[in-house]
Design a protein around this motif. Structure first.
Motif, PDB file in Angstrom:
ATOM      1  N   ASN A 146       1.155  -1.146  -0.111  1.00  0.00           N
ATOM      2  CA  ASN A 146       0.014  -0.143   0.037  1.00  0.00           C
ATOM      3  C   ASN A 146       0.961   1.127   0.049  1.00  0.00           C
ATOM      4  O   ASN A 146       1.662   1.279   0.665  1.00  0.00           O
ATOM      5  N   VAL A 152       1.000   3.980   0.611  1.00  0.00           N
ATOM      6  CA  VAL A 152       0.792   5.182   1.802  1.00  0.00           C
ATOM      7  C   VAL A 152       2.519   5.614   2.229  1.00  0.00           C
ATOM      8  O   VAL A 152       2.771   6.452   2.782  1.00  0.00           O
ATOM      9  N   GLY A 158      -8.254   1.282  10.002  1.00  0.00           N
ATOM     10  CA  GLY A 158      -8.298   2.509   9.252  1.00  0.00           C
ATOM     11  C   GLY A 158      -7.053   3.109   9.552  1.00  0.00           C
ATOM     12  O   GLY A 158      -6.210   2.802  10.452  1.00  0.00           O
ATOM     13  N   VAL A 159      -6.838   4.361   8.894  1.00  0.00           N
ATOM     14  CA  VAL A 159      -5.690   5.216   9.146  1.00  0.00           C
ATOM     15  C   VAL A 159      -6.112   6.604   9.546  1.00  0.00           C
ATOM     16  O   VAL A 159      -7.011   7.090   8.642  1.00  0.00           O
ATOM     17  N   ASP A 180      -8.709   7.175   5.001  1.00  0.00           N
ATOM     18  CA  ASP A 180      -9.688   6.328   4.364  1.00  0.00           C
ATOM     19  C   ASP A 180     -10.989   7.074   3.962  1.00  0.00           C
ATOM     20  O   ASP A 180     -11.590   7.192   2.997  1.00  0.00           O
ATOM     21  N   ALA A 237     -10.616   9.657   1.642  1.00  0.00           N
ATOM     22  CA  ALA A 237     -10.567   9.232   0.398  1.00  0.00           C
ATOM     23  C   ALA A 237     -11.842   8.976  -0.322  1.00  0.00           C
ATOM     24  O   ALA A 237     -12.211   9.249  -1.575  1.00  0.00           O
ATOM     25  N   THR A 238     -12.702   8.376   0.437  1.00  0.00           N
ATOM     26  CA  THR A 238     -13.899   7.999   0.159  1.00  0.00           C
ATOM     27  C   THR A 238     -14.741   9.023  -0.228  1.00  0.00           C
ATOM     28  O   THR A 238     -15.696   9.254  -1.264  1.00  0.00           O
ATOM     29  N   VAL A 257     -13.925  10.593  -3.560  1.00  0.00           N
ATOM     30  CA  VAL A 257     -14.279   9.834  -4.634  1.00  0.00           C
ATOM     31  C   VAL A 257     -15.717   9.985  -4.927  1.00  0.00           C
ATOM     32  O   VAL A 257     -16.345  10.218  -6.090  1.00  0.00           O
ATOM     33  N   ILE A 268      -4.152   5.844  -1.734  1.00  0.00           N
ATOM     34  CA  ILE A 268      -5.222   5.451  -1.071  1.00  0.00           C
ATOM     35  C   ILE A 268      -6.565   5.989  -1.743  1.00  0.00           C
ATOM     36  O   ILE A 268      -6.783   7.134  -1.585  1.00  0.00           O
ATOM     37  N   ARG A 269      -7.311   5.285  -2.618  1.00  0.00           N
ATOM     38  CA  ARG A 269      -8.318   5.728  -3.215  1.00  0.00           C
ATOM     39  C   ARG A 269      -9.665   5.009  -2.610  1.00  0.00           C
ATOM     40  O   ARG A 269     -10.751   5.243  -2.841  1.00  0.00           O
ATOM     41  N   ASN A 270      -9.400   4.118  -1.810  1.00  0.00           N
ATOM     42  CA  ASN A 270     -10.432   3.425  -1.116  1.00  0.00           C
ATOM     43  C   ASN A 270     -10.371   3.083   0.459  1.00  0.00           C
ATOM     44  O   ASN A 270      -9.228   3.387   0.816  1.00  0.00           O
ATOM     45  N   ARG A 271     -11.155   2.450   0.914  1.00  0.00           N
ATOM     46  CA  ARG A 271     -11.001   2.055   2.300  1.00  0.00           C
ATOM     47  C   ARG A 271      -9.705   1.089   2.470  1.00  0.00           C
ATOM     48  O   ARG A 271      -9.827   0.323   1.703  1.00  0.00           O
ATOM     49  N   ILE A 272      -9.133   1.417   3.538  1.00  0.00           N
ATOM     50  CA  ILE A 272      -8.041   0.470   3.913  1.00  0.00           C
ATOM     51  C   ILE A 272      -8.454  -0.424   4.987  1.00  0.00           C
ATOM     52  O   ILE A 272      -8.854  -0.015   6.174  1.00  0.00           O
TER      53      ILE A 272
END
Lengths: 479, 120
Positions: A27, A29, A58-59, A443, A446-447, A450, B112-116
């Motif tokens: 990943n 990151v 999550g982060v 995260d 990011a959602t 999008v 990071i484009r989606n949930r991790i």
């Protein structure tokens, strides 16, 4: 295998460890530790992952939060500066518009129409004393109208100059406040949320006046730049700005008697006027140095009001002096009606007057070339609806030219009013976005981004369609 | 369709766009979704009566309503651009913070484009 995040939470709480885990899971990151980007490296923190306890893992980002807060503060300020500019434009142009009547019931347009009517009546009865006297009276009223309009615009210039000076003082005052807050922050209070709120609030007030960018330093102080170029504040040092009226030196002024422009100077005396294009101060400079100057003139332009006064006076005088008062013999030549201070084309409107020595008997109605007893009077009445290019100004009649001047103010005012509404909404939008922020989860964010992109694309598509449909509708509704 | 009816339809389309404008002041993905529905409804409404617009040709009031609609659409467009600017500029900054820069000096795309989530 136990879930990885739970394991991490217990055994590897440091960010580096988390970064390594992310790397191993491919990943990216891990890019947060891109070499050469140390200062903006993102400290990541793992959130507990325990579905049974309702913690989804999550982060979470640490420094990212403050970066975003700063970004959102800056976004609010960016919109505020545009709103400040538009609001000031509305205020200034509203005052200016009151000087340019387009109803034809007062001021220059009424005086112009009355004079055209007087010329016409004189053309019908060229030897009538009353019609001759009416020409003199109406010409006097027109000259006074030019003087009044000129004085009115000059008053506006004076008021704008004063407001610029006051606004510059306000800028210096607010930057002074920020300087004191910087001192507090550098004394070790940089984690104080109250201090932070004061800094942001002061910056927001400042952004109504000028376009400023603020950068927070490691010691907690803010560096404030004007238009991203000129330092207003760094640590505990303030760089004050000032304003003054002055005539440019280079290139040499063409109209040295025109009203001087207003300059804003940096603390080192350099001219930074051109850097101030928005905010209240930017709008005031625009109104003072561009809008008002377009009517009254500046170092390089005579101004439309002066051009109109001069061209009208010259044309009337030319026609009258080309005519005869009596046929003679010997014929008595006509005399000019209007006078003005010819030393500068930028002061015509304020000095135009009817020559007090001219009597009704001295108005030349006879056209010697055509040998017509009322030829000149008729030619003067033709100024109302000119055909000859010499009777026009910039290709239009004097009434139309005045109308264009007045419309220019009206259109600019309407545009500014519309912009105020839009800018108010954009400020509200940025403020609303700022208020929604609480905590950062990479995260989740990011959602959101999008989702936003998808929703934006849909809305944007509909806007385009609606725009086209509306245009077609308007076209179809035309006669 | 009469001129009065065209005028009414335009007014309603305008009200839908104005509602979208209000939503756009809070630019969350959710409000943008609702906004897209409203804009779509307004578009469908206009497309629905457009074939019969000839009946209202020359109507001053209908033209006024159409101009008001155009103004509202332009207002919505500005706000939508404002919302996009807020999100996309932040997205760019966020990408830079997360992923640094590309060799060409542009912000690198944050992976990071989606949930991790991790499962072990």
């Amino acid at each position: 295998m136990a879930n990885l995040l739970t394991l991490l939470a217990s055994t590897a709480s440091t960010l580096d460890a988390y970064g390594r885990v992310l790397e191993t899971t491919q990943n990216n990151v891990s890019n947060a530790s891109t070499p050469g980007y140390a200062k903006q490296r993102l400290p990541l923190a793992a959130l507990p992952f325990d579905p049974n306890a309702g913690t989804p893992g999550g982060v979470q980002a640490g420094a990212l939060e403050s970066s975003r807060d700063q970004y959102l503060e800056q976004a609010v300020r960016r919109q505020t500066v545009s709103l400040g500019a538009q609001q000031q434009l509305v205020d200034s142009l509203t005052s200016l518009q009151s000087l340019f009547d387009i109803s034809g019931q007062q001021g220059i347009p009424k005086a112009l129409n009355d004079l055209f009517s007087a010329f016409s009546a004189w053309g019908t009865s060229p030897n009538n004393q009353a019609t001759r006297q009416a020409v003199l009276d109406k010409a006097t009223v027109l000259a006074e109208s030019f003087q009044q309009a000129s004085a009115g615009v000059a008053d506006q210039e004076q008021a704008a100059t004063q407001l610029i000076s006051q606004t510059v003082d306000q800028v210096n005052h607010l930057v002074g406040q920020l300087q004191q807050l910087n001192n507090l922050a550098m004394a070790g209070n940089n984690k104080d949320p109250g201090l932070d709120a004061q800094v942001n609030s002061t910056l927001e007030n400042l952004s109504q006046l000028v376009d400023c960018t603020a950068t927070r330093q490691a010691d907690g102080s803010v560096t404030v730049m004007l238009n991203g170029n000129h330092v207003l504040l760094t640590e505990d040092h303030q760089y004050t700005i000032s304003s003054l009226e002055s005539m440019p030196v280079s290139p040499p002024p063409v109209y040295p008697n025109a009203p001087p422009g207003v300059q804003v100077l940096a603390s080192d005396g350099s001219d930074i006027t051109s850097a101030i294009t928005t905010g209240k101060l930017g709008a005031l400079l625009n109104v003072r140095n561009q809008v008002l100057a377009s009517y009254l003139g500046d170092a390089y332009e005579p101004g439309d009001l002066n051009r109109m006064a001069k061209q009208f006076a010259d044309r009337v005088n030319n026609l009258l002096t080309s005519g005869n008062i009596t046929s003679g013999p010997p014929p008595e030549m006509g005399v000019p009606l209007f006078t003005y201070d010819g030393s500068s084309d930028a002061t015509i409107a304020q000095t135009i007057a009817v020559d007090p020595s001219v009597t009704p008997d001295q108005l030349a109605a006879i056209d010697p070339a055509a040998n017509v007893s009322n030829g000149i009077a008729l030619a003067l009445s033709q100024l109302a609806s000119p055909i000859d290019a010499a009777d026009k100004i910039d290709g239009v009649s004097y009434s139309e030219f005045y109308g264009e001047m007045a419309t220019r103010v009206g259109t600019a005012l309407n545009d500014a009013k519309g912009q105020v509404q839009v800018e108010q909404s954009l400020v509200a939008q940025a403020q609303s976005h700022r208020q929604q922020v609480s905590g950062v989860s990479l995260d989740e964010e990011a959602t959101i981004l999008v989702e936003f992109q998808r929703a934006y694309q849909a809305a944007s598509k509909f806007i385009t369609v609606l725009d086209q449909l509306t245009e077609t509708t308007i076209n179809m509704l035309q006669v | 369709m009469s001129a009065v009816e065209v005028e009414r339809q335009l007014r309603e389309a305008c009200a839908e766009v104005d509602d979208a404008v209000r939503l756009l002041e809070t630019p969350t993905p959710g409000s943008l979704d609702c906004c897209a529905h409203l804009l779509e409804a307004a578009g469908q409404r206009i497309a629905g009566f457009q074939p019969q617009l000839q009946a209202a040709a020359g109507s001053h009031n209908a033209r006024q309503e159409a101009r008001r609609l155009r103004s509202s659409v332009s207002y919505a467009s500005r706000l939508l651009e404002g919302a996009a600017s807020l999100y996309f500029h932040w997205s760019r900054i966020r990408d830079t913070i997360c992923a640094g820069y590309t060799p060409r000096g542009e912000p690198a795309l944050a992976p990071i484009r989606n949930r991790i989530s991790f499962q072990g």
